[in-house]
Design an enzyme around this catalytic site. Structure first.
Site, PDB file in Angstrom:
ATOM      1  CD  GLU A   1      20.612   3.805   8.835  1.00  0.00           C
ATOM      2  OE1 GLU A   1      21.035   4.004   9.987  1.00  0.00           O
ATOM      3  OE2 GLU A   1      21.288   3.954   7.818  1.00  0.00           O
TER       4      GLU A   1
HETATM    5  C1  LIG Z   1      14.757   4.053   0.233  1.00  0.00           C
HETATM    6  C2  LIG Z   1      14.956   2.992   1.254  1.00  0.00           C
HETATM    7  C3  LIG Z   1      16.226   2.561   1.543  1.00  0.00           C
HETATM    8  C4  LIG Z   1      16.437   1.548   2.454  1.00  0.00           C
HETATM    9  N1  LIG Z   1      17.710   1.099   2.678  1.00  0.00           N
HETATM   10  C5  LIG Z   1      17.862  -0.007   3.455  1.00  0.00           C
HETATM   11  C6  LIG Z   1      19.158  -0.603   3.592  1.00  0.00           C
HETATM   12  O1  LIG Z   1      20.151  -0.105   3.039  1.00  0.00           O
HETATM   13  N2  LIG Z   1      19.271  -1.709   4.317  1.00  0.00           N
HETATM   14  C7  LIG Z   1      18.220  -2.291   4.936  1.00  0.00           C
HETATM   15  O2  LIG Z   1      18.384  -3.314   5.573  1.00  0.00           O
HETATM   16  N3  LIG Z   1      16.981  -1.729   4.861  1.00  0.00           N
HETATM   17  C8  LIG Z   1      16.781  -0.618   4.113  1.00  0.00           C
HETATM   18  N4  LIG Z   1      15.529  -0.063   4.006  1.00  0.00           N
HETATM   19  C9  LIG Z   1      14.420  -0.654   4.720  1.00  0.00           C
HETATM   20  C10 LIG Z   1      13.908   0.210   5.888  1.00  0.00           C
HETATM   21  O3  LIG Z   1      14.832   0.192   6.937  1.00  0.00           O
HETATM   22  C11 LIG Z   1      12.525  -0.271   6.256  1.00  0.00           C
HETATM   23  O4  LIG Z   1      11.659   0.160   5.234  1.00  0.00           O
HETATM   24  C12 LIG Z   1      12.065   0.218   7.582  1.00  0.00           C
HETATM   25  O5  LIG Z   1      12.781  -0.420   8.600  1.00  0.00           O
HETATM   26  C13 LIG Z   1      10.573  -0.010   7.790  1.00  0.00           C
HETATM   27  O6  LIG Z   1      10.153  -1.269   7.425  1.00  0.00           O
HETATM   28  P1  LIG Z   1       8.876  -1.480   6.475  1.00  0.00           P
HETATM   29  O7  LIG Z   1       9.082  -0.616   5.342  1.00  0.00           O
HETATM   30  O8  LIG Z   1       8.729  -2.913   6.216  1.00  0.00           O
HETATM   31  O9  LIG Z   1       7.669  -0.952   7.290  1.00  0.00           O
HETATM   32  P2  LIG Z   1       6.751  -1.718   8.299  1.00  0.00           P
HETATM   33  O10 LIG Z   1       7.585  -2.387   9.319  1.00  0.00           O
HETATM   34  O11 LIG Z   1       5.792  -2.567   7.535  1.00  0.00           O
HETATM   35  O12 LIG Z   1       5.978  -0.542   8.973  1.00  0.00           O
HETATM   36  C14 LIG Z   1       4.813   0.061   8.404  1.00  0.00           C
HETATM   37  C15 LIG Z   1       4.288   1.125   9.372  1.00  0.00           C
HETATM   38  O13 LIG Z   1       3.950   0.514  10.619  1.00  0.00           O
HETATM   39  C16 LIG Z   1       4.613   1.133  11.683  1.00  0.00           C
HETATM   40  N5  LIG Z   1       4.954   0.155  12.699  1.00  0.00           N
HETATM   41  C17 LIG Z   1       5.497  -1.087  12.502  1.00  0.00           C
HETATM   42  N6  LIG Z   1       5.734  -1.652  13.678  1.00  0.00           N
HETATM   43  C18 LIG Z   1       5.353  -0.787  14.618  1.00  0.00           C
HETATM   44  C19 LIG Z   1       5.350  -0.799  16.020  1.00  0.00           C
HETATM   45  N7  LIG Z   1       5.842  -1.813  16.696  1.00  0.00           N
HETATM   46  N8  LIG Z   1       4.862   0.284  16.673  1.00  0.00           N
HETATM   47  C20 LIG Z   1       4.373   1.346  15.996  1.00  0.00           C
HETATM   48  N9  LIG Z   1       4.366   1.412  14.676  1.00  0.00           N
HETATM   49  C21 LIG Z   1       4.854   0.348  13.997  1.00  0.00           C
HETATM   50  C22 LIG Z   1       5.844   1.716  11.056  1.00  0.00           C
HETATM   51  O14 LIG Z   1       6.364   2.796  11.815  1.00  0.00           O
HETATM   52  C23 LIG Z   1       5.344   2.173   9.711  1.00  0.00           C
HETATM   53  O15 LIG Z   1       4.731   3.405   9.872  1.00  0.00           O
HETATM   54  C24 LIG Z   1      15.327   0.974   3.117  1.00  0.00           C
HETATM   55  C25 LIG Z   1      14.056   1.431   2.846  1.00  0.00           C
HETATM   56  C26 LIG Z   1      13.852   2.415   1.914  1.00  0.00           C
HETATM   57  C27 LIG Z   1      12.455   2.867   1.627  1.00  0.00           C
END
Ligand SMILES: Cc1cc2nc3c(=O)[nH]c(=O)nc-3n(C[C@H](O)[C@H](O)[C@H](O)COP(=O)(O)OP(=O)(O)OC[C@H]3O[C@@H](n4cnc5c(N)ncnc54)[C@H](O)[C@@H]3O)c2cc1C
Ligand SMILES: Cc1cc2nc3c(=O)[nH]c(=O)nc-3n(C[C@H](O)[C@H](O)[C@H](O)COP(=O)(O)OP(=O)(O)OC[C@H]3O[C@@H](n4cnc5c(N)ncnc54)[C@H](O)[C@@H]3O)c2cc1C
Lengths: 260, 332, 388
Positions: free
Chosen positions: C367
């Site tokens: 989230e």
């Molecule tokens: C178990 C689980 C359940 C989930 N359930 C849902 C769900 O029900 N529905 C849904 O839609 N999604 C869901 N998600 C997705 C979740 O919301 C995303 O994983 C999350 O938003 C982060 O995206 P990402 O994993 O692609 O990380 P990335 O966006 O690739 O980020 C990687 C790292 O970079 C950092 N980063 C990225 N951009 C910035 C920035 N602008 N400034 C500083 N740091 C930054 C992040 O903080 C993180 O540390 C789920 C994920 C998991 C693991």
């Protein structure tokens, strides 16, 4: 199906402690709960109602605070509750308790099934269920773990020492229910809120019109002549040290006592 | 009306075999009759009781009331209670004892209301007050945490259900004589309201907790379900049944069939070995009356040590296998 | 809820807490280790929660819910999270999935979809994230092309909580690529719609009871009436959804941290070293004090966010983001410290704290990662102080 479930309010044994000085139970401040086996009886009733419709009425005989147990039962899904309470009913043994409860069941009228717990965890007699059944002149099966409606009769599985038996029993009838039967469902939020405000009628001497000689102390053939703490272990031995040495010593001691 | 007063033992039979507790009750009955001067009798409802009487005489019954009827072949509450109640009405015994079995604990409460008698449940001790003429019936209540002595001063008979395995069996001889009194009860008037369809003896390899001489029980201290193996291993070495505390059953480590305690089984083996059981009152309730209690626990303050005859303080994971090893070695 | 602190909880809210507390002790604790180890979805527990009237806490009464408000719902999540957040997220994700309908749905959509969710007969999920669009949710690539009275969906959603288990999905897709984030729309897609399938269940570090799956759309035809609001409103709907769902994540953090604290204090009292309970060492006691204070501050800010939402204030992004990251970070640190209090035993699966620590990590990720939350707070600050 109209089902009556008899529930008893008992002290929560998990929270009771023993006074190490006097070897007596500390009952003060111990919360009261529904007798655990009566929860299984209640769940059995609720499942029958879920499957076949009807009404589940819980009744409890006890002091005014037994009303709490009835409210809890309502929050788990019972439809109605009646408290059986009167100073004159106090001091009843299982004979008088059975008689009094049977009058309340009769007053409820058209009943198909009366359910009890296997036994109450305080009095521990397991006598009230069969007793009530006889006063109502209905057949009874004890230690029931499953029940099935088969047309006009019920098919009941009862636990025995080394297995089980399946019985076909006419309605109306009485069953006492074991723990293996089921697990009581959790209360529902809406029912819990409603149960807080529910009107619970209290039936006493005037409502039940009992034979005065059959209730309370007077109606109870058994008398508790004395209550005492179970004898404490006198020559307890504590062993410690290496496992092998402890066990060698233990085995020798058990042999000395002729139990091994 | 019998000329001498009588003490009766309900001779419970299943499939033509008298229950063990009946002999225990007759043995205790011998002692009570000595004190009271009553005559020791047995009541035997069955399809055909004659062949079962001899062993009852051997354990001290002077008289056996046989009530024969095809309807009494197997236990059926309505028929049995009618038969026994009618005999009580007619013969007016002073005392009637029943084994606290599933049968005894159904029959006795029904008969008690039929004949207006008091009934003391699940007694572990009986005595006779010669002066007052009362049976002193002592029983655990509140799951064994208190004992109560119950009397029944104004009603006769005085009735009690009595726990198995508390009284020793004492045979008088192998060839006692006694009198068989056949009694007829007309059961045709009793409506048939329930029918047994099936009776199943479960071919369970595990030893029945209720009947076990030895029990090895595991509690939370066992740690995880797999670790119950050491409990089972010790049990099989000892020829013991396996018990468990409620915590382990609730945690799903072992089936509830093994649960010992207030909401589980009440047991009284010769030796009860409690491994990693803290000894909540709930558990003590189910095993306190064991002859010898061995507690193994790493916490020296665990309440289980309060009821133990032998307390072993230490890690059960080391002690239990060692126990098994030494028992095995002793057998070899 | 905290002991001996007055948060102005109503009697009704207290009933919810008590009910779920019993549920946690009696139903979750006995099974949580197994659900975690084997990755079993807690279907039976959700069914029981339905029978307890707890699935519709967040739904208005007119749609069959209990209307307990944000705080009532979050208290439920918090209490459940003391026992297992794998279970509580499976519970809370229903609200996440339903929120776009609650916020932007038509009356017909609400009447059709909310009552079965309120009764617990059906479950919901929220599909936004994609393999190449996580933090940058505006960058999603799933498309929805209008064709007559239908939209045709193509694309893949990733890591969707309750994926495969839920019946009703709110799915975000691009209807107008040229408009970027303003070209995103939100659709209700029912399980069983042709062209809609699921990927395998993910094997995870924590919250292993919860189901996380891909949603795969291959020429999936969705009735046009399933569009929530208007075309292009999707991104806004997602952000508004997060505004009210993030305090739920914060509540998971508060509950989880409380659970870990409870375990740690109990253990510290009984574990003896150097002939005294370890809690008798000030070094350890102060650690517990820090943990407790963190839990309480996380709780206070979370309840503040809930009350703000319940009061009807519209602009809640900042407080929601604040409580989400703060409580998530607290959960991570408190569960880590709880393992420390247990020493080597804490590292073992026989004790519940190692699971709690594994579970906590997700709270800093989903989230919106806790970095993104800080971004949101920062942007709000910039806006607030624009004229200063
Ligand atoms: C178990 C689980 C359940 C989930 N359930 C849902 C769900 O029900 N529905 C849904 O839609 N999604 C869901 N998600 C997705 C979740 O919301 C995303 O994983 C999350 O938003 C982060 O995206 P990402 O994993 O692609 O990380 P990335 O966006 O690739 O980020 C990687 C790292 O970079 C950092 N980063 C990225 N951009 C910035 C920035 N602008 N400034 C500083 N740091 C930054 C992040 O903080 C993180 O540390 C789920 C994920 C998991 C693991
Ligand atoms: C120490 C002690 C020893 C006693 N020993 C005996 C004894 O040996 N013989 C004897 O006759 N009495 C005895 N009594 C009295 C007996 O406990 C009470 O009569 C009691 O009301 C019912 O017995 P129970 O608790 O054993 O219930 P049980 O017969 O074990 O209860 C079986 C079921 O009957 C129902 N039930 C029982 N009581 C109630 C109730 N009040 N309201 C609604 N449903 C109920 C429940 O479904 C319960 O699960 C004893 C009391 C004490 C304090």
């Amino acid at each position: 199906m109209n089902i009556v479930v008899c529930i008893k309010q008992v002290p929560d044994s998990d929270k009771v402690t023993i006074d190490r000085e006097t070897n007596r139970l500390n009952r003060a401040g111990v919360p009261s709960i529904i007798n655990p086996f009566d929860e299984n009886a209640l769940e059995m009733a609720l499942q029958l109602k879920d499957a076949h419709g009807g009404k589940v009425t819980v009744i409890s005989m006890g002091p005014p605070q037994a009303e709490e147990a009835l409210r809890t039962a309502l929050s788990h899904g019972a439809d109605e509750a009646v408290l059986i309470s009167d100073r004159k009913f106090g001091g009843a043994d299982t004979w008088a308790t059975s008689y009094t409860i049977s009058l309340a069941v009769k007053k409820l009228g058209d009943v198909d099934l009366v359910l009890f717990g296997k036994q109450a965890i305080d009095g521990d007699t397991a006598q009230v269920g069969p007793g009530v059944a006889h006063f109502l002149d209905i057949p009874a099966l004890t230690y029931a773990k499953a029940v099935e409606v088969t047309g006009e009769t019920l098919k009941v599985t009862k636990v025995t020492e080394d297995g089980y038996e399946v019985w076909d029993i006419d309605k109306p009838c009485a069953l006492t229910v074991v723990k293996e039967a089921n697990q009581l469902r959790m209360p529902s939020l809406k029912k819990k809120m409603a149960a807080k405000k529910a009107e619970i009628p209290c039936w006493g001497f005037n409502e039940l019109q009992p034979d005065e000689e059959k209730i309370g102390l007077a109606g109870s053939p058994t008398k508790v002549s004395k209550v005492f703490a179970p004898p404490v272990k006198l020559n307890k031995e504590i062993l410690s040290g290496e496992p092998a040495e402890m066990i060698t010593e233990l085995i020798q001691k058990l042999k000395e006592r002729n139990v091994l | 009306m019998s000329t001498t007063k009588e003490l009766w033992v309900f001779a419970e039979q299943r499939e033509g075999k008298i229950a063990g507790v009946v002999y225990e009750l007759l043995s205790e009955g011998q002692i009570l009759c000595e004190k009271s001067g009553y005559t020791l009798c047995a009541v035997l409802p069955s399809a055909d009781g004659a062949s079962l009487c001899q062993e009852l005489y051997n354990f001290g019954a002077k008289k056996v009331y046989t009530i024969d009827d095809p309807k009494l072949k197997d236990y059926q509450n309505d028929y049995y209670s009618r038969a026994v109640a009618q005999l009580i009405h007619e013969k007016k015994p002073e005392i009637v004892l029943y084994g606290a079995t599933t049968i005894g604990r159904s029959l006795a409460p029904t008969v008690a209301v039929m004949v207006n008698a008091g009934l003391t449940a699940d007694c572990t001790q009986l005595d006779f007050d010669v002066e007052a003429g009362n049976l002193l019936q002592t029983r655990p209540a509140f799951g064994g945490n208190i004992m109560a002595t119950i009397i029944c001063p104004d009603n006769r008979p005085q009735m009690a259900t009595v726990r198995s395995n508390v009284f020793k069996k004492t045979k008088v001889s192998d060839s006692e004589s006694g009198e068989q009194v056949s009694y007829n009860v007309d059961l045709s008037a009793v409506p048939e309201r329930m029918r047994r369809l099936e009776s199943v003896h479960e071919a369970d390899n595990t030893i029945d907790l209720n009947a076990a001489q030895y029990i090895v029980s595991g509690g939370r201290g066992v740690g995880k379900p797999e670790n119950f193996k050491i409990i089972y291993d010790l049990a099989s070495e000892l020829g013991a049944a396996v018990g468990a505390s409620r915590a382990t059953v609730d945690a799903g480590w072992i089936s509830h069939h093994h649960q010992v305690g207030q909401t589980g089984k009440t047991v009284c083996p010769v030796v009860y070995v409690a491994c990693g059981i803290s000894g909540a009152i709930q558990h003590l309730a189910g095993m306190q009356s064991s002859d010898v209690i061995v507690a193994i626990n790493k916490d020296p303050d665990a309440p289980i040590f309060d009821v133990a005859d032998f307390g072993l303080i230490g890690d059960l994971h080391a002690i239990v296998p060692e126990f098994q090893k030494q028992i095995a070695a002793a057998k070899a | 809820m905290g002991a001996n602190i007055d948060y102005g909880i109503t009697e009704e809210q207290q009933e919810i807490v008590n009910l779920i507390d019993d549920f946690g002790k009696e139903r979750i604790v006995p099974v949580r280790a197994e659900l975690d180890e084997k990755g079993i979805f807690p279907s039976d527990l959700l069914k029981e929660l339905a029978q307890m009237d707890l699935m519709g806490l967040y739904i208005p009464e007119e749609y069959g819910g209990f209307e307990a408000g944000q705080l009532g719902f979050c208290l439920a999540i918090e209490t459940m999270s003391k026992y297992c957040i794998g279970v509580s997220v499976s519970y809370a994700a229903n609200a996440l999935g339903a929120d776009p309908i609650l916020i932007g749905g038509s009356d017909e959509q609400k009447k059709k979809y909310l009552p079965p969710l309120a009764s617990g007969e059906k479950w919901a999920a929220f599909g936004l994230t994609e393999p190449n669009a996580g933090s940058d949710a505006g960058g999603i690539a799933t498309t929805a092309v209008k064709k007559g009275d239908k939209y045709i969906l193509n694309g893949t959603k990733q890591w969707i909580t309750n994926g495969g288990e839920a019946d009703i999905y709110t799915v975000f897709a691009v209807t107008n690529k040229a408009k970027g984030a303003r070209g995103v729309s939100c659709f209700i897609v029912e399980k069983g719609t042709p062209g809609f399938s699921f990927g395998k269940k993910e094997d995870k570090l924590g919250i292993r009871a919860s189901a996380t799956r891909e949603l795969v759309f291959e020429d999936c035809e969705v009735p046009a009436e399933n569009l929530i609001g208007r075309e292009g409103m999707g991104f806004l709907l997602a952000m508004k959804t997060f505004d009210i769902s993030r305090p739920g994540i914060a509540s998971q953090g508060v509950g989880l941290a409380q659970g870990a604290l409870d375990e740690a204090v109990k253990y510290a009292k009984v574990r003896k070293q150097f002939n005294k309970p370890i809690i008798a060492n000030q070094g350890l006691l102060w650690m517990l004090s820090e943990m407790a204070t963190k839990v309480e501050t996380a709780r206070a800010i979370t309840y503040a966010a809930c009350r703000t939402i319940d009061s009807g204030i519209k602009e809640v992004s900042k407080i929601s983001a604040m409580c989400k990251y703060y409580a998530g970070d607290v959960a991570m640190s408190v569960t880590t410290d709880a393992v420390q209090v247990f020493g080597g035993y804490g590292f073992m699966k026989e004790y519940p704290v190692e699971k709690m620590m594994r579970d906590a990590k997700i709270l800093q990720i989903y989230e919106g990662t806790n970095q993104i939350q800080r971004d949101i707070v920062g942007m709000a600050l910039v806006k607030e102080y624009a004229s200063a």
